[in-house]
Design an enzyme around this catalytic site. Sequence first.
Site, PDB file in Angstrom:
ATOM      1  N   ARG A 104       0.851  -1.183   0.000  1.00 49.19           N
ATOM      2  CA  ARG A 104       0.000   0.000   0.000  1.00 49.19           C
ATOM      3  C   ARG A 104       0.887   1.233   0.000  1.00 49.19           C
ATOM      4  O   ARG A 104       1.698   1.410   0.904  1.00 49.19           O
ATOM      5  CB  ARG A 104      -0.870  -0.062   1.265  1.00 49.19           C
ATOM      6  CG  ARG A 104      -2.115   0.741   1.173  1.00 49.19           C
ATOM      7  CD  ARG A 104      -2.989   0.451   2.357  1.00 49.19           C
ATOM      8  NE  ARG A 104      -2.376   0.855   3.613  1.00 49.19           N
ATOM      9  CZ  ARG A 104      -3.076   1.200   4.682  1.00 49.19           C
ATOM     10  NH1 ARG A 104      -4.384   1.162   4.652  1.00 49.19           N
ATOM     11  NH2 ARG A 104      -2.482   1.552   5.795  1.00 49.19           N
ATOM     12  N   THR A 108      -0.695   7.609  -1.004  1.00 47.02           N
ATOM     13  CA  THR A 108      -2.023   7.544  -1.652  1.00 47.02           C
ATOM     14  C   THR A 108      -2.912   6.469  -1.039  1.00 47.02           C
ATOM     15  O   THR A 108      -4.123   6.471  -1.277  1.00 47.02           O
ATOM     16  CB  THR A 108      -1.858   7.205  -3.140  1.00 47.02           C
ATOM     17  OG1 THR A 108      -1.290   5.887  -3.234  1.00 47.02           O
ATOM     18  CG2 THR A 108      -0.941   8.192  -3.840  1.00 47.02           C
ATOM     19  N   ASP A 200       0.691  -2.588  12.466  1.00 47.36           N
ATOM     20  CA  ASP A 200       1.085  -3.041  11.133  1.00 47.36           C
ATOM     21  C   ASP A 200       1.328  -4.550  11.170  1.00 47.36           C
ATOM     22  O   ASP A 200       2.288  -5.031  11.780  1.00 47.36           O
ATOM     23  CB  ASP A 200       2.360  -2.307  10.697  1.00 47.36           C
ATOM     24  CG  ASP A 200       2.690  -2.587   9.242  1.00 47.36           C
ATOM     25  OD1 ASP A 200       2.781  -1.627   8.465  1.00 47.36           O
ATOM     26  OD2 ASP A 200       2.852  -3.774   8.885  1.00 47.36           O
ATOM     27  N   ASP A 203       4.778  -5.876   9.795  1.00 47.76           N
ATOM     28  CA  ASP A 203       5.910  -5.570  10.684  1.00 47.76           C
ATOM     29  C   ASP A 203       5.874  -6.445  11.929  1.00 47.76           C
ATOM     30  O   ASP A 203       6.921  -6.929  12.394  1.00 47.76           O
ATOM     31  CB  ASP A 203       5.875  -4.096  11.090  1.00 47.76           C
ATOM     32  CG  ASP A 203       6.373  -3.193   9.967  1.00 47.76           C
ATOM     33  OD1 ASP A 203       7.063  -3.693   9.067  1.00 47.76           O
ATOM     34  OD2 ASP A 203       6.046  -1.994   9.997  1.00 47.76           O
TER      35      ASP A 203
HETATM   36  C1  PRP Z   1      -1.285  -4.420   4.832  1.00 49.52           C
HETATM   37  C2  PRP Z   1      -2.207  -5.610   5.018  1.00 49.52           C
HETATM   38  C3  PRP Z   1      -3.057  -5.534   3.778  1.00 49.52           C
HETATM   39  C4  PRP Z   1      -3.193  -4.056   3.562  1.00 49.52           C
HETATM   40  C5  PRP Z   1      -4.542  -3.620   4.040  1.00 49.52           C
HETATM   41  O1  PRP Z   1      -0.274  -4.697   3.942  1.00 49.52           O
HETATM   42  O2  PRP Z   1      -1.505  -6.818   5.159  1.00 49.52           O
HETATM   43  O3  PRP Z   1      -2.502  -6.171   2.655  1.00 49.52           O
HETATM   44  O4  PRP Z   1      -2.189  -3.416   4.342  1.00 49.52           O
HETATM   45  O5  PRP Z   1      -4.739  -2.278   3.749  1.00 49.52           O
HETATM   46  P1  PRP Z   1      -5.849  -1.794   2.700  1.00 49.52           P
HETATM   47  O6  PRP Z   1      -7.095  -2.596   2.980  1.00 49.52           O
HETATM   48  O7  PRP Z   1      -6.017  -0.342   3.001  1.00 49.52           O
HETATM   49  O8  PRP Z   1      -5.327  -2.033   1.322  1.00 49.52           O
HETATM   50  P2  PRP Z   1       0.876  -3.626   3.627  1.00 49.52           P
HETATM   51  O9  PRP Z   1       0.468  -2.786   2.461  1.00 49.52           O
HETATM   52  O10 PRP Z   1       1.256  -2.908   4.884  1.00 49.52           O
HETATM   53  O11 PRP Z   1       2.043  -4.522   3.101  1.00 49.52           O
HETATM   54  P3  PRP Z   1       2.898  -5.643   3.869  1.00 49.52           P
HETATM   55  O12 PRP Z   1       1.979  -6.810   4.157  1.00 49.52           O
HETATM   56  O13 PRP Z   1       3.940  -5.988   2.871  1.00 49.52           O
HETATM   57  O14 PRP Z   1       3.451  -5.045   5.129  1.00 49.52           O
HETATM   58  N1  URA Z   2      -2.368  -2.612   7.310  1.00 52.21           N
HETATM   59  C1  URA Z   2      -1.986  -3.036   8.521  1.00 52.21           C
HETATM   60  O1  URA Z   2      -1.049  -3.826   8.643  1.00 52.21           O
HETATM   61  N2  URA Z   2      -2.637  -2.590   9.595  1.00 52.21           N
HETATM   62  C2  URA Z   2      -3.664  -1.729   9.505  1.00 52.21           C
HETATM   63  O2  URA Z   2      -4.239  -1.355  10.537  1.00 52.21           O
HETATM   64  C3  URA Z   2      -4.047  -1.281   8.230  1.00 52.21           C
HETATM   65  C4  URA Z   2      -3.378  -1.745   7.136  1.00 52.21           C
END
Ligand code: PRP
Ligand code: URA
Length: 209
Positions: A104, A108, A200, A203
């Site tokens: 994400r 944006t 997160d 993380d």
């Molecule tokens: C997180 C989570 C989802 C997304 C949700 O991933 O695991 O994939 O955010 O957010 P949204 O519904 O607003 O799209 P992230 O983009 O942080 O990537 P990561 O899993 O690589 O940390």
């Molecule tokens: N992605 C995450 O990992 N946590 C949130 O709360 C939203 C998006």
Amino acid sequence: MSKVVVFDHPLIQHKLAIMRDKNTGVKEFRELLEEISMLMIFEVTRDLETEEVEVETPITTCKCRKLAGRKLAVVPILRAGLGMVDGVINMVPAAKVGHIGLYRDPETLEPVEYYCKLPADCTEREIVVVDPMLATGGSASAAIRFIKQRGCSHIRLVNLIAAPEGVQRMQEDHPDVDIFIAALDDHLNEHGYIVPGLGDAGDRLFGTK
Ligand code: PRP
Ligand code: URA
């Protein structure tokens, strides 16, 4: 309109409460996510088709039921979705695994695709998309759009925690995809994080912060 199933089972709620705690470390977070995924897939697959088979026990023969029809493919949204794969596979060892890489954009909040590899026979499978967080719904909606573009039509989504905004987005974009969650939280904050949420997920799962 798709259905939204919230799992209020005490075991799931107990484990989720520990995951939400900011003092829970990587090892325990990872283990709990796998355990909850295992418990959730049990219900997510409740409507899978079965067929009657005859089995010879050491005593006699009897009529039993075995899985029939579409086989499963589990598709984690990278990265955090990876933490749910083992739980699913423990329960459904024959499931194939596809991967969709999305992150994400922090400015944006739009999903950016960087990887997609699905099983060759994915159009004949029941697809279970897994990701712990459904926040704006942008990532899940895009992932499911890519999966549909590859010809799949039997898709369900499994998340740990969802925001109302994400559920609404999913139901607008993909009214044919049922959503299974362990908790429907309150709202998103100004950074797109789920409140109260668990922070997160990627993380916390991989210890990258
Ligand atoms: C997180 C989570 C989802 C997304 C949700 O991933 O695991 O994939 O955010 O957010 P949204 O519904 O607003 O799209 P992230 O983009 O942080 O990537 P990561 O899993 O690589 O940390
Ligand atoms: N992605 C995450 O990992 N946590 C949130 O709360 C939203 C998006």
